[in-house]
Design an enzyme around this catalytic site. Structure first.
Site, PDB file in Angstrom:
ATOM      1  N   ARG A 122      72.757 -61.393  37.381  1.00  0.00           N
ATOM      2  CA  ARG A 122      72.569 -61.951  36.262  1.00  0.00           C
ATOM      3  C   ARG A 122      72.527 -63.381  36.232  1.00  0.00           C
ATOM      4  O   ARG A 122      72.391 -64.167  35.153  1.00  0.00           O
ATOM      5  CB  ARG A 122      73.610 -61.457  35.105  1.00  0.00           C
ATOM      6  CG  ARG A 122      73.399 -60.111  34.777  1.00  0.00           C
ATOM      7  CD  ARG A 122      74.511 -59.654  33.582  1.00  0.00           C
ATOM      8  NE  ARG A 122      74.573 -58.210  33.664  1.00  0.00           N
ATOM      9  CZ  ARG A 122      75.668 -57.703  33.075  1.00  0.00           C
ATOM     10  NH1 ARG A 122      76.495 -58.078  32.770  1.00  0.00           N
ATOM     11  NH2 ARG A 122      75.170 -56.048  33.084  1.00  0.00           N
ATOM     12  N   LYS A 144      60.531 -71.943  33.941  1.00  0.00           N
ATOM     13  CA  LYS A 144      59.498 -70.364  34.095  1.00  0.00           C
ATOM     14  C   LYS A 144      59.688 -69.829  35.445  1.00  0.00           C
ATOM     15  O   LYS A 144      59.610 -70.663  36.750  1.00  0.00           O
ATOM     16  CB  LYS A 144      58.199 -70.999  33.922  1.00  0.00           C
ATOM     17  CG  LYS A 144      57.809 -70.830  32.481  1.00  0.00           C
ATOM     18  CD  LYS A 144      56.344 -71.285  32.214  1.00  0.00           C
ATOM     19  CE  LYS A 144      55.922 -71.341  30.511  1.00  0.00           C
ATOM     20  NZ  LYS A 144      54.386 -71.331  30.532  1.00  0.00           N
ATOM     21  N   GLU A 186      46.433 -80.212  37.696  1.00  0.00           N
ATOM     22  CA  GLU A 186      47.561 -80.220  36.837  1.00  0.00           C
ATOM     23  C   GLU A 186      48.035 -81.568  36.313  1.00  0.00           C
ATOM     24  O   GLU A 186      48.383 -81.533  35.033  1.00  0.00           O
ATOM     25  CB  GLU A 186      48.761 -79.400  37.503  1.00  0.00           C
ATOM     26  CG  GLU A 186      48.422 -78.117  37.754  1.00  0.00           C
ATOM     27  CD  GLU A 186      48.695 -77.043  36.923  1.00  0.00           C
ATOM     28  OE1 GLU A 186      49.018 -77.679  35.387  1.00  0.00           O
ATOM     29  OE2 GLU A 186      48.632 -75.951  36.773  1.00  0.00           O
ATOM     30  N   LYS A 228      56.608 -83.454  30.738  1.00  0.00           N
ATOM     31  CA  LYS A 228      56.917 -82.059  30.759  1.00  0.00           C
ATOM     32  C   LYS A 228      58.445 -81.795  30.195  1.00  0.00           C
ATOM     33  O   LYS A 228      58.637 -81.022  29.467  1.00  0.00           O
ATOM     34  CB  LYS A 228      56.798 -81.323  31.725  1.00  0.00           C
ATOM     35  CG  LYS A 228      57.115 -79.855  31.796  1.00  0.00           C
ATOM     36  CD  LYS A 228      56.675 -79.015  32.989  1.00  0.00           C
ATOM     37  CE  LYS A 228      56.604 -77.546  32.728  1.00  0.00           C
ATOM     38  NZ  LYS A 228      56.207 -76.626  33.952  1.00  0.00           N
ATOM     39  N   GLU A 238      58.702 -71.556  25.090  1.00  0.00           N
ATOM     40  CA  GLU A 238      57.062 -71.571  24.742  1.00  0.00           C
ATOM     41  C   GLU A 238      57.119 -70.574  23.177  1.00  0.00           C
ATOM     42  O   GLU A 238      55.949 -70.006  23.386  1.00  0.00           O
ATOM     43  CB  GLU A 238      56.374 -70.812  25.853  1.00  0.00           C
ATOM     44  CG  GLU A 238      54.869 -71.126  25.851  1.00  0.00           C
ATOM     45  CD  GLU A 238      54.194 -70.635  27.041  1.00  0.00           C
ATOM     46  OE1 GLU A 238      53.357 -69.718  26.777  1.00  0.00           O
ATOM     47  OE2 GLU A 238      54.361 -71.100  28.239  1.00  0.00           O
ATOM     48  N   ARG A 242      55.315 -75.778  23.585  1.00  0.00           N
ATOM     49  CA  ARG A 242      55.272 -75.782  24.733  1.00  0.00           C
ATOM     50  C   ARG A 242      54.094 -75.123  25.281  1.00  0.00           C
ATOM     51  O   ARG A 242      53.421 -75.333  26.668  1.00  0.00           O
ATOM     52  CB  ARG A 242      56.528 -75.077  25.517  1.00  0.00           C
ATOM     53  CG  ARG A 242      56.487 -74.756  26.902  1.00  0.00           C
ATOM     54  CD  ARG A 242      57.743 -74.502  27.581  1.00  0.00           C
ATOM     55  NE  ARG A 242      57.686 -74.370  29.282  1.00  0.00           N
ATOM     56  CZ  ARG A 242      58.626 -74.246  29.814  1.00  0.00           C
ATOM     57  NH1 ARG A 242      59.940 -73.971  29.427  1.00  0.00           N
ATOM     58  NH2 ARG A 242      58.618 -74.140  31.066  1.00  0.00           N
ATOM     59  N   ASN A 246      49.465 -74.967  28.553  1.00  0.00           N
ATOM     60  CA  ASN A 246      48.508 -74.119  29.039  1.00  0.00           C
ATOM     61  C   ASN A 246      47.135 -74.487  28.918  1.00  0.00           C
ATOM     62  O   ASN A 246      46.344 -73.766  29.046  1.00  0.00           O
ATOM     63  CB  ASN A 246      48.759 -72.976  28.182  1.00  0.00           C
ATOM     64  CG  ASN A 246      50.222 -72.148  28.789  1.00  0.00           C
ATOM     65  OD1 ASN A 246      50.493 -72.073  29.994  1.00  0.00           O
ATOM     66  ND2 ASN A 246      51.016 -71.880  27.867  1.00  0.00           N
ATOM     67  N   HIS A 249      44.538 -73.012  31.247  1.00  0.00           N
ATOM     68  CA  HIS A 249      45.171 -71.963  31.927  1.00  0.00           C
ATOM     69  C   HIS A 249      44.754 -70.600  31.468  1.00  0.00           C
ATOM     70  O   HIS A 249      44.862 -69.746  32.225  1.00  0.00           O
ATOM     71  CB  HIS A 249      46.739 -72.161  31.864  1.00  0.00           C
ATOM     72  CG  HIS A 249      47.394 -73.030  32.949  1.00  0.00           C
ATOM     73  ND1 HIS A 249      46.811 -74.379  32.599  1.00  0.00           N
ATOM     74  CD2 HIS A 249      48.113 -73.119  33.810  1.00  0.00           C
ATOM     75  CE1 HIS A 249      47.507 -75.087  33.618  1.00  0.00           C
ATOM     76  NE2 HIS A 249      48.206 -74.447  34.383  1.00  0.00           N
ATOM     77  N   HIS A 253      43.536 -68.876  34.502  1.00  0.00           N
ATOM     78  CA  HIS A 253      44.475 -67.831  35.061  1.00  0.00           C
ATOM     79  C   HIS A 253      43.543 -66.515  35.425  1.00  0.00           C
ATOM     80  O   HIS A 253      43.534 -65.898  36.250  1.00  0.00           O
ATOM     81  CB  HIS A 253      45.637 -67.363  34.216  1.00  0.00           C
ATOM     82  CG  HIS A 253      46.683 -68.285  34.662  1.00  0.00           C
ATOM     83  ND1 HIS A 253      47.962 -68.157  33.844  1.00  0.00           N
ATOM     84  CD2 HIS A 253      46.963 -69.162  35.611  1.00  0.00           C
ATOM     85  CE1 HIS A 253      48.783 -68.848  34.149  1.00  0.00           C
ATOM     86  NE2 HIS A 253      48.386 -69.539  35.215  1.00  0.00           N
ATOM     87  N   HIS A 265      45.075 -72.334  42.378  1.00  0.00           N
ATOM     88  CA  HIS A 265      45.525 -72.148  41.197  1.00  0.00           C
ATOM     89  C   HIS A 265      44.669 -73.633  40.472  1.00  0.00           C
ATOM     90  O   HIS A 265      44.076 -73.502  39.507  1.00  0.00           O
ATOM     91  CB  HIS A 265      47.016 -72.373  41.081  1.00  0.00           C
ATOM     92  CG  HIS A 265      47.593 -72.516  39.596  1.00  0.00           C
ATOM     93  ND1 HIS A 265      47.417 -71.533  38.718  1.00  0.00           N
ATOM     94  CD2 HIS A 265      47.962 -73.632  39.148  1.00  0.00           C
ATOM     95  CE1 HIS A 265      47.870 -71.989  37.661  1.00  0.00           C
ATOM     96  NE2 HIS A 265      48.230 -73.398  37.619  1.00  0.00           N
TER      97      HIS A 265
END
Length: 361
Positions: A122, A144, A186, A228, A238, A242, A246, A249, A253, A265
């Protein structure tokens, strides 16, 4: 070395940025978390370049390495099969809930190790030691974690904040020119949506960045982490602002997944940024000069704005699997001006088809 403190929820994560910090990982880890046994999960390519320095640093600080796991480079390793393999190694290493998992490498190994750590017992502490531009300016910060599933990128994941990030810009010297350029996409993204000063600095220093000037790279990494950190501090999961991170993206993606490894990427994100700027201009949101400045900088950094021959139908199918889909519609981040992004929930499907046709011809 410079230390930033990124707040997310009730946790504050120190981010240490500076030349030579890789050789100080053991000392910094002990200062921040205490002397605990660790498990290292490393991208095998990063381990070839930087493993010896990291091992020496841990030994010098008398930090026991309970296990060292080298993961094959590439997106294919970001899988549930590798998560299972890490669980087995953590179990064999007698890891408990205070055993840090140290992730050495780029975004792939950071996401994979972070996901395994977040779900074993956990939640184990995570320490990121990013060695790529993408990981230093973006993926190592913010919590993330994810693996790919059913052909979709990052479909299975969690939010699990790192306890510590240590970014050494000197490690970027070992990147191929292609990986360096892809990573810088990025940073351009961060400038376009949040930080006009960063964007202007990259316009001014584009050639120095490509030449791997340590001072210029450290400045870009620091500015991106600051930006960030501000966003993550306001929206850890998000649910609101947030989503701005993206930018580029959604299409990026989809293209990356459809390319089956042919696109890096950052290369896919650069093309996605071009698509987003074109969509914004078509909707009257983005001024033509904003798109021109963005694309000019991307091209100066050696990034392409299209993927000729890419499968438009496959990319369109991947769009529907995007995590940001709401009510069966992809949400797009568009930019109003340099440094001013905004989320747009509804884009006409005809425009999406036109955008995909534009970037694949």
């Amino acid at each position: 070395m410079n230390t930033l403190r990124i707040r997310a929820g009730d946790r504050v994560c120190p981010v240490v940025i500076g030349a030579g910090s890789l050789g100080e990982v053991g000392r910094i880890l002990c200062e921040q978390l205490g002397r605990r046994p660790v498990v290292v999960v490393a991208d095998a390519g990063a381990a070839r370049h930087h493993g010896r320095t990291l091992r020496a640093s841990l030994r010098a600080a008398a930090v026991e390495t309970r296990a060292w796991v080298d993961v094959p480079p590439g997106e294919r390793s970001k899988s549930l099969a590798w998560v299972r393999a890490l669980y087995e190694r953590l179990l064999a290493a007698r890891a408990d809930r205070w055993t840090p998992v140290v992730a050495l490498g780029g975004g792939m190994v950071g996401d994979l190790a972070g996901y395994a750590a977040s779900t074993f017992l956990r939640g184990l502490p995570v320490v990121h030691v990013p060695t790529t531009v993408v990981a230093q300016v973006d993926s190592s910060v913010g919590g993330k974690t994810a693996v790919d599933f059913a052909g979709a990128k990052n479909l299975v994941g969690t939010f699990h904040q790192p306890m510590l990030v240590i970014a050494d810009p000197v490690t970027l010297d070992t990147l191929s020119p292609r990986d360096l350029r892809a990573g810088l996409a990025e940073a351009v993204k961060m400038g376009v949506i949040l930080r006009p000063d960063l964007f202007e600095a990259m316009e001014r220093d584009a050639e120095r960045l490509l030449a791997r000037d340590a001072r210029a790279l450290e400045g870009v990494v620091t500015a991106c982490v600051e930006a960030k950190g501000e966003v993550v501090g306001r929206d850890e999961r998000e649910e609101d602002v947030r989503a701005l991170l993206n930018y580029g993206h959604t299409v990026g993606h989809a293209l990356e997944a459809a390319s089956r490894g042919r696109l890096r990427h950052g290369e896919a994100v650069a093309i996605g940024m071009h698509a987003a700027a074109w969509l914004g201009e078509s909707l009257g949101v983005t001024l033509p000069e904003v798109r021109k400045r963005q694309n000019t900088l991307l091209e100066r950094l050696g990034l392409k704005l299209s993927a000729p021959g890419a499968d438009k139908r496959e990319a369109a199918r991947k769009l529907k699997l995007d995590k940001k889909v709401r009510d069966s519609r992809p949400r797009f981040v568009l930019t109003l001006q340099i440094g001013g992004g905004s989320v747009w929930p509804r884009i006409p499907e005809s425009l999406l088809r036109d955008a995909l046709a534009r970037i694949t011809r």
